[in-house]
Design a protein around this motif. Structure first.
Motif, PDB file in Angstrom:
ATOM      1  N   GLY A   4       0.708  -1.134  -0.036  1.00  0.00           N
ATOM      2  CA  GLY A   4      -0.092  -0.103   0.019  1.00  0.00           C
ATOM      3  C   GLY A   4       0.737   1.432   0.025  1.00  0.00           C
ATOM      4  N   VAL A   5       2.068   1.079   0.128  1.00  0.00           N
ATOM      5  CA  VAL A   5       2.983   2.360   0.302  1.00  0.00           C
ATOM      6  C   VAL A   5       3.163   3.063  -0.914  1.00  0.00           C
ATOM      7  N   TYR A   6       2.713   4.365  -1.040  1.00  0.00           N
ATOM      8  CA  TYR A   6       3.048   5.301  -1.976  1.00  0.00           C
ATOM      9  C   TYR A   6       1.909   4.994  -3.075  1.00  0.00           C
ATOM     10  N   VAL A   7       0.948   4.309  -2.854  1.00  0.00           N
ATOM     11  CA  VAL A   7      -0.368   4.086  -3.431  1.00  0.00           C
ATOM     12  C   VAL A   7      -1.299   5.075  -3.069  1.00  0.00           C
ATOM     13  N   ASP A   8      -1.599   6.079  -3.966  1.00  0.00           N
ATOM     14  CA  ASP A   8      -2.613   7.042  -3.507  1.00  0.00           C
ATOM     15  C   ASP A   8      -3.829   7.075  -4.377  1.00  0.00           C
ATOM     16  N   SER A   9      -4.177   5.959  -4.801  1.00  0.00           N
ATOM     17  CA  SER A   9      -5.352   5.841  -5.762  1.00  0.00           C
ATOM     18  C   SER A   9      -6.295   5.013  -4.835  1.00  0.00           C
TER      19      SER A   9
END
Length: 503
Positions: free
Chosen positions: A342-347
């Motif tokens: 989930g890290v740096y997943v901003d969608s």
């Protein structure tokens, strides 16, 4: 004009704007008719005393504090619908983290919990708030992590007996079975825990502020840039230009409450406040749990592949006494199965399918989903799968040093921030954002807000480790990047581990 620019200290990328087409959260099944598509004025205002960016729990409580000052012109800008970010996508769980945190942080979170409880009771807010009779159950499946937790509980009891009395350790196998966690190594029970619909809580506050306190709420109005006049870098009377696709607002103060999306507008925080996508599900409840609902909230810690901050968490919604409807199992987590964890997943416009499958199949392995006698948990039960009524994702803001960032943005007078709760917004955000708002009010009046901040630290109104300084930012950049195993182990004593506001 001077654009706030990045210091280029990190290769980490900036967050994007929130997705315009997010997955559908269970909490949004019945959106507020008043707030949906709401724009208090059809035309975007040209000026504001204060612009609040974001309409989740931080934005709502910040606006509530700001509007205690009569005739203050407050405009709230929201990229999507009101409360459509992490607050409207979380697990519906509010619990202070007492034994895992330093005393000042634990005390602050406890105060935050009690303040929400008091607010809901005072106004009878219809948000499904319920203090759990059994408290919060933290079930440990790793002997190593359980031993760490026991040591932390012992430290708490020694350093603060009052808070320590609200926490106890369970090791007896019969007691673990009664808690429906017969396969756990042990558990820690905290008496302070509640469940709620965070969306309904925030919606009630926003509706009240718009109707009765002249809040100007503008939904579907993303902020694409913030610029400051050259004078504002040295003057306390700051002027900010807030640019949106619908036009520009000139404001004296701007309070950013966008959490996981912070670095889009404040790129100097791009490696310090990192977006992390979480997976949530509303699972169809087995009949025994409709007949005998859970009287605890749960966190499941240290199952296969997890470290201590990658817990899974469970809340059961209220069961209707009339037709036994409702009662959904709000189960979230599964980050070990998620893309890049989930890290740096901003969608949040898609679900993470491996994480979603994990949530559908994991619960029968860690929780006795029937009665303890007829359906014990089975860690080897790979075939059992619960039906999902709804699955969705949401974006959290993780802090590189494990603590929220609250206060004035350095070298940018009039620019303020409250966010980065690392999956624990519910026991942090309300009082954190109100503290930031109180600094804004002091600055507007020409008062010494820095002295006020120090007094707040002295009185416990904000933990010192939450306060934003250039020195803290510099120190945070020296820590391992968010998502690295080294970070998760080196900050285990400060990073919140029991998710309460995560999607």
């Amino acid at each position: 004009m001077l654009l706030i620019v990045d210091d280029n200290s990190s290769p980490a990328r900036r967050a994007h704007l929130p997705s315009p087409h997010p997955t559908s959260s269970f909490w949004h099944n019945d959106p507020s008719p008043f707030l949906f598509h709401h724009r208090t004025t059809s035309v975007l205002p040209k000026t504001a005393d204060v612009v609040v960016i974001g309409s989740g729990i931080s934005g709502a409580f910040a606006a509530k504090k700001l509007l205690e000052e009569p005739n203050l012109n407050v405009v709230m800008l929201e990229a999507r619908e009101a409360c459509w970010g992490a607050t409207g996508r979380n697990g519906g769980h509010c619990q202070p983290q007492l034994y895992e945190n330093p005393i000042d942080v634990a005390a602050f979170q406890l105060k935050n919990f009690e303040s929400i409880d008091a607010l809901v009771r005072k106004y009878d807010i219809p948000c499904e708030w319920q203090r759990m009779s059994g408290g919060g159950c933290h079930a440990y499946y790793s002997p190593k992590y359980f031993e760490e937790a026991k040591a932390e509980v012992a430290d708490l009891k020694q350093s603060n007996s009052i808070m320590g009395d609200t926490v106890h350790v369970v090791e007896d196998k019969e007691e673990l079975s009664k808690l429906r966690i017969s396969t756990a190594v042990g558990a820690v029970i905290q008496s302070r825990a509640a469940k709620l619909s965070p969306y309904k809580l925030v919606s009630w506050i926003l509706e009240d502020l718009v109707k009765n306190s002249k809040l100007n709420l503008q939904t579907s109005t993303p902020v694409v840039s913030l610029t400051a006049s050259k004078a504002s870098t040295t003057s306390s009377t700051s002027n900010w230009t807030v640019q949106t696709p619908r036009g520009t607002i000139f404001a004296h103060h701007v309070l950013v409450t966008t959490n996981g999306y912070t670095s889009y507008l404040l790129p100097q925080f791009r490696s310090i406040i990192v977006p992390v996508r979480g997976e949530m599900s509303a699972l169809k409840t087995p009949v025994p749990l409709l007949q005998q609902p859970l009287n605890h909230t749960y966190a499941f810690i240290g199952t296969v592949g997890q470290d201590r901050i990658q817990d899974d968490y469970l809340v059961q919604r209220p069961v209707s006494p009339h037709d036994k409807g409702g009662g959904e199992l709000m189960f979230g987590g599964g980050r070990t199965k998620a893309f890049h964890e989930g890290v740096y997943v901003d969608s949040d416009d898609t679900i993470d399918r491996p994480a979603a499958e994990y949530l559908r199949t994991k619960l029968p392995q860690v929780l006795d989903v029937g009665t303890s006698a007829d359906r014990p948990a089975n860690p080897h039960d790979k075939g059992a799968e619960l039906q999902a009524k709804k699955e969705w994702t949401g974006v959290m803001g993780f802090s590189r040093d494990g603590h929220p960032w609250v206060g004035a943005v350095p070298d940018a007078p009039g620019l303020w921030l409250s966010g980065a709760y690392t999956g624990s917004g519910m026991p942090n955000a309300a009082l954190s954002s109100q503290h930031a708002a109180s600094l804004v009010l002091a600055a507007r009046k020409g008062q010494d807000w820095r002295a006020m901040e120090q007094e707040a630290i002295r009185t416990g109104a904000i933990p010192s480790c939450y306060v934003i300084t250039k020195e803290r930012m510099d120190q945070a950049r020296k820590l391992p990047e968010i998502g690295s195993r080294k970070l998760q182990s080196s900050t285990a004593h400060v990073v919140p581990r029991i998710a309460s506001a995560t999607p």
